[in-house]
Motif scaffolding. Structure first.
Motif, PDB file in Angstrom:
ATOM      1  N   ILE A 142       0.960  -1.445   0.037  1.00 58.77           N
ATOM      2  CA  ILE A 142       0.400   0.043   0.016  1.00 58.77           C
ATOM      3  C   ILE A 142       0.704   1.384   0.217  1.00 58.77           C
ATOM      4  O   ILE A 142       0.239   1.969  -0.685  1.00 58.77           O
ATOM      5  N   PHE A 143       1.816   0.846   0.599  1.00 59.87           N
ATOM      6  CA  PHE A 143       2.707   2.388   0.707  1.00 59.87           C
ATOM      7  C   PHE A 143       3.228   2.582  -0.138  1.00 59.87           C
ATOM      8  O   PHE A 143       3.053   4.073  -0.768  1.00 59.87           O
ATOM      9  N   VAL A 144       3.865   1.728  -0.993  1.00 59.29           N
ATOM     10  CA  VAL A 144       4.520   1.630  -2.759  1.00 59.29           C
ATOM     11  C   VAL A 144       3.489   2.508  -3.626  1.00 59.29           C
ATOM     12  O   VAL A 144       4.015   3.549  -3.976  1.00 59.29           O
ATOM     13  N   ASN A 145       2.656   1.223  -3.793  1.00 59.88           N
ATOM     14  CA  ASN A 145       1.695   2.353  -4.713  1.00 59.88           C
ATOM     15  C   ASN A 145       0.398   3.251  -3.927  1.00 59.88           C
ATOM     16  O   ASN A 145       0.176   4.262  -5.102  1.00 59.88           O
ATOM     17  N   THR A 146       0.908   3.950  -2.817  1.00 60.17           N
ATOM     18  CA  THR A 146       0.110   5.271  -3.088  1.00 60.17           C
ATOM     19  C   THR A 146       1.111   6.690  -3.263  1.00 60.17           C
ATOM     20  O   THR A 146       0.188   7.619  -3.852  1.00 60.17           O
ATOM     21  N   TYR A 147       2.452   6.057  -2.700  1.00 61.67           N
ATOM     22  CA  TYR A 147       3.416   6.958  -3.303  1.00 61.67           C
ATOM     23  C   TYR A 147       3.625   7.045  -4.959  1.00 61.67           C
ATOM     24  O   TYR A 147       3.497   8.458  -5.424  1.00 61.67           O
ATOM     25  N   GLU A 148       3.200   5.538  -5.495  1.00 64.96           N
ATOM     26  CA  GLU A 148       3.441   6.157  -6.965  1.00 64.96           C
ATOM     27  C   GLU A 148       2.288   6.663  -7.188  1.00 64.96           C
ATOM     28  O   GLU A 148       2.164   7.669  -8.690  1.00 64.96           O
ATOM     29  N   LEU A 149       1.224   6.249  -6.890  1.00 64.05           N
ATOM     30  CA  LEU A 149      -0.243   7.628  -7.127  1.00 64.05           C
ATOM     31  C   LEU A 149       0.151   9.215  -6.991  1.00 64.05           C
ATOM     32  O   LEU A 149       0.647   9.846  -8.207  1.00 64.05           O
ATOM     33  N   ILE A 150       0.802   9.078  -5.675  1.00 67.41           N
ATOM     34  CA  ILE A 150       1.027  10.545  -5.654  1.00 67.41           C
ATOM     35  C   ILE A 150       2.289  11.109  -7.033  1.00 67.41           C
ATOM     36  O   ILE A 150       1.932  12.438  -7.742  1.00 67.41           O
ATOM     37  N   LEU A 151       2.972  10.009  -7.409  1.00 62.10           N
ATOM     38  CA  LEU A 151       3.922  10.959  -8.095  1.00 62.10           C
ATOM     39  C   LEU A 151       3.774  11.040  -9.902  1.00 62.10           C
ATOM     40  O   LEU A 151       4.187  11.589 -10.104  1.00 62.10           O
ATOM     41  N   HIS A 152       2.588   9.955 -10.083  1.00 61.47           N
ATOM     42  CA  HIS A 152       2.238  10.006 -10.742  1.00 61.47           C
ATOM     43  C   HIS A 152       1.521  11.298 -11.657  1.00 61.47           C
ATOM     44  O   HIS A 152       1.541  11.646 -13.032  1.00 61.47           O
ATOM     45  N   ILE A 153       0.689  11.381 -10.560  1.00 60.34           N
ATOM     46  CA  ILE A 153      -0.305  12.367 -10.921  1.00 60.34           C
ATOM     47  C   ILE A 153       0.692  14.143 -11.028  1.00 60.34           C
ATOM     48  O   ILE A 153      -0.149  15.208 -11.179  1.00 60.34           O
ATOM     49  N   VAL A 154       1.192  13.807  -9.739  1.00 60.83           N
ATOM     50  CA  VAL A 154       1.761  15.270  -9.883  1.00 60.83           C
ATOM     51  C   VAL A 154       3.348  15.889 -10.750  1.00 60.83           C
ATOM     52  O   VAL A 154       3.100  16.894 -11.346  1.00 60.83           O
ATOM     53  N   ASP A 155       3.799  14.211 -11.275  1.00 64.16           N
ATOM     54  CA  ASP A 155       4.647  14.371 -12.838  1.00 64.16           C
ATOM     55  C   ASP A 155       3.507  14.787 -13.859  1.00 64.16           C
ATOM     56  O   ASP A 155       4.023  16.250 -14.552  1.00 64.16           O
ATOM     57  N   ARG A 156       2.344  14.976 -14.235  1.00 68.27           N
ATOM     58  CA  ARG A 156       1.629  14.656 -15.406  1.00 68.27           C
ATOM     59  C   ARG A 156       0.871  16.578 -14.423  1.00 68.27           C
ATOM     60  O   ARG A 156       0.579  17.086 -15.644  1.00 68.27           O
ATOM     61  N   LYS A 157       0.555  16.592 -13.801  1.00 76.00           N
ATOM     62  CA  LYS A 157       0.368  18.308 -13.406  1.00 76.00           C
ATOM     63  C   LYS A 157       1.606  19.422 -13.740  1.00 76.00           C
ATOM     64  O   LYS A 157       1.558  20.368 -14.057  1.00 76.00           O
ATOM     65  N   LEU A 158       2.503  18.405 -13.285  1.00 75.99           N
ATOM     66  CA  LEU A 158       3.951  19.934 -13.513  1.00 75.99           C
ATOM     67  C   LEU A 158       3.839  19.821 -14.991  1.00 75.99           C
ATOM     68  O   LEU A 158       4.198  20.636 -15.416  1.00 75.99           O
ATOM     69  N   TYR A 159       4.008  18.963 -15.768  1.00 79.62           N
ATOM     70  CA  TYR A 159       4.552  18.514 -17.112  1.00 79.62           C
ATOM     71  C   TYR A 159       3.190  19.463 -17.709  1.00 79.62           C
ATOM     72  O   TYR A 159       3.800  20.416 -18.618  1.00 79.62           O
TER      73      TYR A 159
END
Length: 325
Positions: A142-159
């Motif tokens: 759960i820890f890894v998947n939650t962190y991956e979710l955050i990274l993905h969304i933040v990455d796309r928003k910043l892009y």
């Protein structure tokens, strides 16, 4: 093509960010029919209808379930006296400020978060009978998947923000970030995101955010779990890294809560209220989101080139969906 097959495919591939759990099944069927036409004006009118009939389309029972699960997590976090760091709060305020409609963030977060909270809820109900090894493996996952979710969304928003905002073009970290090839779920690393945020909003490069560096930060723990360099030692009750580093359970829980605080605060900022008020504000926010989307597709209809391309993309999706069905 069977009902809702195109939408099911698009959701699976990540082309549509829609938390289906909080919508009635009939809405998904109607969404599929509107999208399958390949006509942006029809889809725009459907989105206008979505804004008008949002009360009928939302599944309030599942929304209340989500709220209850989030409130339980929030209570557990506050009872342990954990709170969001000033650097994380600054990052979140910036992310919400660059959203066309802040509630879009909730749309993107809600689906995966609903699943994660369901798993956590089941763990809480069954923790007395679950073997410790299964419990810890699930929490690490759960820890890894939650962190991956955050990274993905933040990455796309910043892009999206940096592609349309040229004032940061001379920043070296931004240049590197924009050159990263993004296929499917690929995204920039936490370290790269941290450098970009340092450059554009001025947080220190060595900061207390979830993207910051250091042995006590979620980024490092996530990397070790993802690369299978970590295991739970039931004898010592510690999480052990293959390089010899050990984490007390209290250290893991602190980092585990840190990423959940980040997500909970993001939801609250995106809908403009705390979690307990989610159901009250959600209808109003969704109306704004659907109206915003309707205007966007209306612009496509008025542009011959964009209209043709939209039709071609839908046809391409249909073909791929048939292959996956």
């Amino acid at each position: 093509m069977s009902e809702a097959k195109l939408v099911e495919y698009l959701l699976k591939k990540g082309y549509i960010k829609l938390p289906t759990k909080i919508f009635q099944q009939q809405y998904i069927v109607e969404l599929n029919k509107a999208l399958s036409t390949g006509n942006p004006i029809i889809f725009s009118k459907f989105l206008e209808k979505s804004a008008e009939k949002v009360d009928e389309y939302l599944d309030m029972k599942n929304i209340e379930n989500l709220i209850e699960m989030l409130k339980n997590i929030e209570h557990n976090i506050s009872s342990q006296k954990y709170s969001i760091s000033p650097d994380d709060e600054k990052i979140l305020k910036f992310l919400v400020s660059i959203s066309r409609v802040p509630a879009e963030d909730f749309l993107e977060i809600a689906g995966p978060l609903y699943f994660i909270t369901e798993v956590l809820n089941d763990i809480e109900k069954n923790k007395k009978i679950l073997p410790e090894s299964i419990l810890m493996s699930t929490l690490l996952w759960i820890f890894v998947n939650t962190y991956e979710l955050i990274l993905h969304i933040v990455d796309r928003k910043l892009y999206r923000y940096l592609k349309s905002n040229k004032k940061h073009d001379n920043n070296g970290s931004v240049k590197y970030f924009l050159k990263i090839k993004r296929k499917g779920k690929d995204h920039a690393t936490a370290g790269t995101i941290n450098k970009v945020l340092h450059g554009i909003i001025g947080i220190p490069q060595e900061n207390d955010s979830i993207f910051g560096s250091g042995s006590g930060k979620p980024k490092l723990l996530r990397n070790k779990i993802s690369h299978s360099n970590i295991f739970y030692d039931s004898g010592s009750k510690k999480i052990v890294v293959l390089d010899g580093t050990e984490y007390e359970m209290s250290e893991f829980i602190e980092q585990y809560y840190q990423i959940f605080i980040f997500l909970l605060k993001w939801i609250e900022l995106s809908i403009g209220s705390d979690i307990s008020q989610l159901s009250i504000t959600l209808k109003y926010e969704f109306k704004k989101v659907f109206k915003s989307y309707a205007k966007a597709f209306l612009k496509i209809e008025r542009s011959g080139e964009l209209k043709r391309r939209f039709y071609e993309i839908v046809i391409e999706w249909k073909r791929e969906a048939e292959l996956y069905s």
